[in-house]
Enzyme design. Structure first.
Site, PDB file in Angstrom:
ATOM      1  N   PHE A  51      87.183 -30.346 -41.594  1.00 58.40           N
ATOM      2  CA  PHE A  51      86.387 -31.432 -41.029  1.00 58.40           C
ATOM      3  C   PHE A  51      85.212 -31.685 -41.962  1.00 58.40           C
ATOM      4  CE2 PHE A  51      83.101 -33.371 -38.444  1.00 58.40           C
ATOM      5  CZ  PHE A  51      83.804 -34.357 -37.763  1.00 58.40           C
TER       6      PHE A  51
ATOM      7  N   ASP B 177      81.592 -27.598 -48.667  1.00 60.83           N
ATOM      8  CA  ASP B 177      80.999 -28.236 -47.499  1.00 60.83           C
ATOM      9  C   ASP B 177      80.359 -27.133 -46.661  1.00 60.83           C
ATOM     10  OD1 ASP B 177      80.464 -29.227 -44.962  1.00 60.83           O
ATOM     11  OD2 ASP B 177      82.238 -30.500 -44.891  1.00 60.83           O
TER      12      ASP B 177
ATOM     13  N   LYS C  75      73.036 -30.265 -40.600  1.00 62.59           N
ATOM     14  CA  LYS C  75      72.913 -29.541 -39.337  1.00 62.59           C
ATOM     15  C   LYS C  75      71.601 -28.752 -39.244  1.00 62.59           C
ATOM     16  CE  LYS C  75      77.758 -29.305 -37.833  1.00 62.59           C
ATOM     17  NZ  LYS C  75      77.622 -30.106 -36.605  1.00 62.59           N
TER      18      LYS C  75
END
Length: 410
Positions: A139, A224, A253
């Protein structure tokens, strides 16, 4: 006068229905506890999806927020600002990187990384070297480019033709990676721990094989670290515990502890391919977000805090083992630091949402990672008392789903 009264029902009346939020509405938080609009309290094991790494309403972050808000919120990309320059220097000092590009989210950071990788290949090798290698169940965001690169087709179906030149391989499959990465490959993008895909750590040998293949074929390796970064695994970035250094790293995040900010980090030589006007953003790197992120980086990079992450991760694993001894629902526990996935066993396959709902009913906010995995991503500094209370409530939730364990006392 307009009616400003709102409830969970209001969501169904006024919001685009791309989410299915919980039946309660969180209203305020402090540390690792959240209270809803009815005054009920919850232990937060979700961390806003691995975002609130320092918990809710952290006093040092509140001070920075108030101080910077009184000075300068936004200035636009025709100017630079002191907070973003300080933040870039901090991240460079803590990582392999020389240069930073700031955005508003992890998806935007990944979009920038993928565009940069293709631009580097175009400049160095020509238009034919454009293939991006990614992995199934990965993702990387919700823009059309990043969701197409991500390895979960359900997120990109139904939106018309997808970008070309994207290959998906099995995660942790060294042989498949060696066969596929070649002269046409411009970049390989990988999560050191697949978060949304089930909390699956990469085998260090797999990451080494990716590094070797990229070097052999002139491709860039992108990590990532949107979910794994900023202390989540017990290291400031997860790559620092793998023996493998990427060419580009993306982060978001926890970087802003809830204030929207993301970053792409890379070397000077690679960054030079993004010349003036090639890429950009309006809000990215604004002084308010950068000031908050700077304080987050200062606090989370403390070795004592990172050691505490590893210790808390072991405590959660022990608590899960105790729960499993009572209820026999977990087949495997995976992850690193405070990114932990509990895979449900075959008897409870597909029931992660049931446990998630039961936990909320008992006063625990938590996550799932697909239909079979319970995901834990609490604050990196969650107090032991809150961990203990949260797992006491989880035991009640497990009992609600499974029935009372034989011989268990209340």
């Amino acid at each position: 006068m307009n009616d400003t009264t709102v409830s969970r029902k209001t969501f169904d009346e006024v919001m685009v229905p791309v989410f299915a939020p919980a039946p309660f509405v969180p209203d305020r938080g402090e540390g690792s506890r959240v209270w809803d609009t009815e005054g009920r309290d919850y232990i937060d094991f979700a961390g806003g999806i691995a975002v609130t790494a320092l918990g809710h309403a952290h006093p040092a972050l509140l001070r920075v927020l108030h101080e910077q808000a009184a000075r300068l919120w936004h200035i636009g990309n025709g100017y630079t600002n002191a907070p973003v320059l300080r933040l870039a220097k901090q991240l460079a000092a803590l990582t392999f990187a020389d240069r930073a590009f700031f955005a508003n989210s992890g998806a935007e950071a990944n979009e920038a990384a993928l565009k940069l990788a293709r631009r580097v290949a175009f400049d160095r090798h020509g238009a034919q070297k454009a293939e991006i290698v990614s992995f199934t169940q990965s993702f990387h965001g919700r823009t059309f480019f990043t969701v197409s690169v991500g390895g979960q087709p359900k997120y990109s179906e139904g939106f018309g033709p997808r970008p070309e030149g994207i290959v998906h391989l099995p995660y942790n499959d060294i042989a498949a990676a060696r066969r596929a990465i070649g002269a046409q490959t411009c970049a390989v993008i990988v999560e050191p721990v697949q978060g949304e895909g089930g909390v699956i750590p990469a085998d260090p040998a797999f990451l080494r094989a990716l590094r070797e293949a990229c070097d052999a074929h002139g491709a860039l390796l992108i990590f990532d670290e949107v979910q794994t970064g900023v202390g989540r695994t017990g290291h400031f970035y997860a790559y620092q515990d793998t023996g493998v250094t990427p060419d580009i790293l993306t982060t978001a995040k926890a970087l802003g502890n809830g204030f929207p900010i993301g970053a792409m980090l890379t070397t000077e030589a690679i960054a030079a391919h993004f010349s003036v006007g090639v890429h950009g953003t309006t809000y990215g790197g604004n002084p308010l977000g950068a000031a908050i992120a700077s304080k987050v980086v200062e606090l989370v990079s403390d070795p004592a805090l990172l050691a505490g992450v590893r210790e808390r991760g072991e405590r959660i694993r022990a608590k899960l083992a105790q729960l499993n001894a009572r209820f026999d629902v977990i087949g495997e526990v995976r992850g690193k630091g405070l990114l932990i996935g509990a895979q449900l066993n075959a008897r409870h396959a597909g029931r992660a949402k049931d446990f998630h709902t039961a936990a909320a009913n008992r006063g625990v906010m938590m996550l799932i990672a697909g239909p079979d995995v319970l995901r834990f991503a609490p604050s990196l500094i969650i107090p032991e008392a809150d961990l203990d209370e949260g797992f006491a409530r989880l035991a009640q939730a497990f009992e609600d789903v499974c029935g009372r364990a034989p011989g268990a006392s209340r």
